[in-house]
Write an enzyme that holds these catalytic residues in place. Structure first.
Site, PDB file in Angstrom:
ATOM      1  N   THR A 127       0.723  -6.825  -3.691  1.00 28.22           N
ATOM      2  CA  THR A 127       1.488  -6.184  -2.628  1.00 28.22           C
ATOM      3  C   THR A 127       2.958  -6.076  -2.997  1.00 28.22           C
ATOM      4  OG1 THR A 127       2.260  -6.473  -0.332  1.00 28.22           O
ATOM      5  CG2 THR A 127       1.679  -8.451  -1.543  1.00 28.22           C
ATOM      6  N   TYR A 170       2.422 -15.061   3.910  1.00 32.23           N
ATOM      7  CA  TYR A 170       1.655 -13.990   3.269  1.00 32.23           C
ATOM      8  C   TYR A 170       2.282 -13.600   1.932  1.00 32.23           C
ATOM      9  CZ  TYR A 170      -0.090  -9.295   2.293  1.00 32.23           C
ATOM     10  OH  TYR A 170      -0.621  -8.190   1.682  1.00 32.23           O
TER      11      TYR A 170
END
Length: 355
Positions: A127, A170
């Site tokens: 990501t 995250y």
């Protein structure tokens, strides 16, 4: 082509199901490993089975189950690791689960391949959050969008040489998994590559407020429901059609001998950079009515600007031209309206013009 299956963890999800469809259409057996915990993904699985029959082998299991995962990877000729906890908000509420899924789950899979020791490649879905909130960049306002002051970043985007700066559980868990994947290529010779993705959108995306925001905005607009923007709506993302993302994953596998041990930024690039307000204006034109927009506070780790510098990926992987964001979003609007059996009108002339 060998008859050994290709393993896709998270294979019933948005990107996973599109990737599985491409690989099965190319004649491969595809083993889908998925807990089916995300609402709507069972429809993706049913769709794949209806299109490809026995070429699709589902395994319903959790990525945290090391034994089941090793069994699924035992004879795979390639692995695409997409299974993850995907929401920043969820990671803030339950950091332990985020850690177990994103770090331990990834390590389970890497260990299974290391123990095989036969050169089975792994391509990992990372990501842009590994670069943190990019708060050190200076921005200026250009119309209804933030733009970096630095001309190199403004013209090309954020490159892979940008220092890593994990923010939120995250970001930490995906960033740690990203680094484990790269290090298993260095330390153990497992042929791996990493895709640091921007915002991917397209058909089979069951968007929510926390993840899959392009589809989420469209669903809310089609249903006549309000949309909440966190921050001022001027934040910019480069959005990439899922067909382009799938092509990048497949090419990384096909060229793994040349790209092993490398990470690539994967996104729409500067030509597909759009602010949230600009996207909403396009959606309003597509559905033919104003959208009820509300505002709330910025969320932790949110970037005011992220556009991927995709030149390294394009050169190394030989990628095709990207779908223009306006036509891609129009096609997603059409698909969502049909998939959800919504009778609300979509402006067909605009759809055709965008295409």
């Amino acid at each position: 082509m060998t008859d050994a299956p290709i393993l896709i963890t998270g294979g019933a999800g948005f990107i996973g199901s599109n990737l599985a469809d491409r690989l099965a259409a190319d004649g491969h057996r595809v083993r889908l490993y998925d807990a089916l915990s995300r609402p709507g993904v069972e429809r993706n699985l049913a769709w794949l089975r209806s299109r490809h029959g026995d070429r699709i082998e589902p395994i319903v299991a959790d990525i945290r189950d090391a034994t089941a995962l090793a069994g699924a990877a035992r004879d795979a000729k390639a692995v695409f690791h997409l299974a993850a906890q995907v929401a920043v908000t969820t990671s803030m509420a339950d950091p332990r689960a985020d850690f177990a899924i994103n770090i331990e789950g990834t390590l389970n899979l890497l260990e299974a391949l290391r123990e095989r020791n036969d050169g089975t490649p792994l391509i990992f879905a990372s990501t842009n959050k590994v670069y943190g909130d990019l708060a050190d960049l200076d921005y200026q306002l250009v119309g209804d969008a933030y733009a970096p002051v630095d001309p190199t970043v403004r013209n090309h985007g954020i490159g892979e040489d940008r220092p890593l700066d994990f923010h939120t559980p995250y970001g930490v868990s995906k960033g740690a998994a990203d680094q484990y994947v790269l290090d298993y290529a260095r330390s153990f010779g497992v042929p791996t590559a990493v895709m640091r993705m921007s915002c991917i959108y397209g058909q089979r995306q069951m968007g929510t407020e926390d993840q899959g925001w392009v589809a989420h905005f469209l669903i809310r607009a089609l249903e006549g429901k309000p949309i909440t923007l966190y921050g001022d709506g001027l934040q910019v993302r480069d959005i990439l059609d899922v067909s382009n993302a799938v092509d990048a994953y497949v090419r990384a596998w096909q060229r793994i001998d040349q790209v092993k041990g490398r990470a690539f930024n994967l996104g729409g690039g500067p030509a597909n950079a759009v602010s949230l307000r600009q996207l909403l204006a396009h959606i309003e034109a597509l559905v033919g009515r104003p959208v009820d927009v509300r505002y709330s506070d910025w969320r932790a780790g949110d970037q005011r600007y992220f556009v991927a510098d995709t030149r390294s990926a394009e050169k190394a992987l030989g990628l095709a031209p990207k779908v223009n964001w306006r036509s891609g979003v129009a096609e997603l609007a059409r698909w969502l309206a049909a998939e959800r059996r919504l009778n609300l009108p979509i402006d067909e002339p605009l759809l055709q013009a965008a295409s």
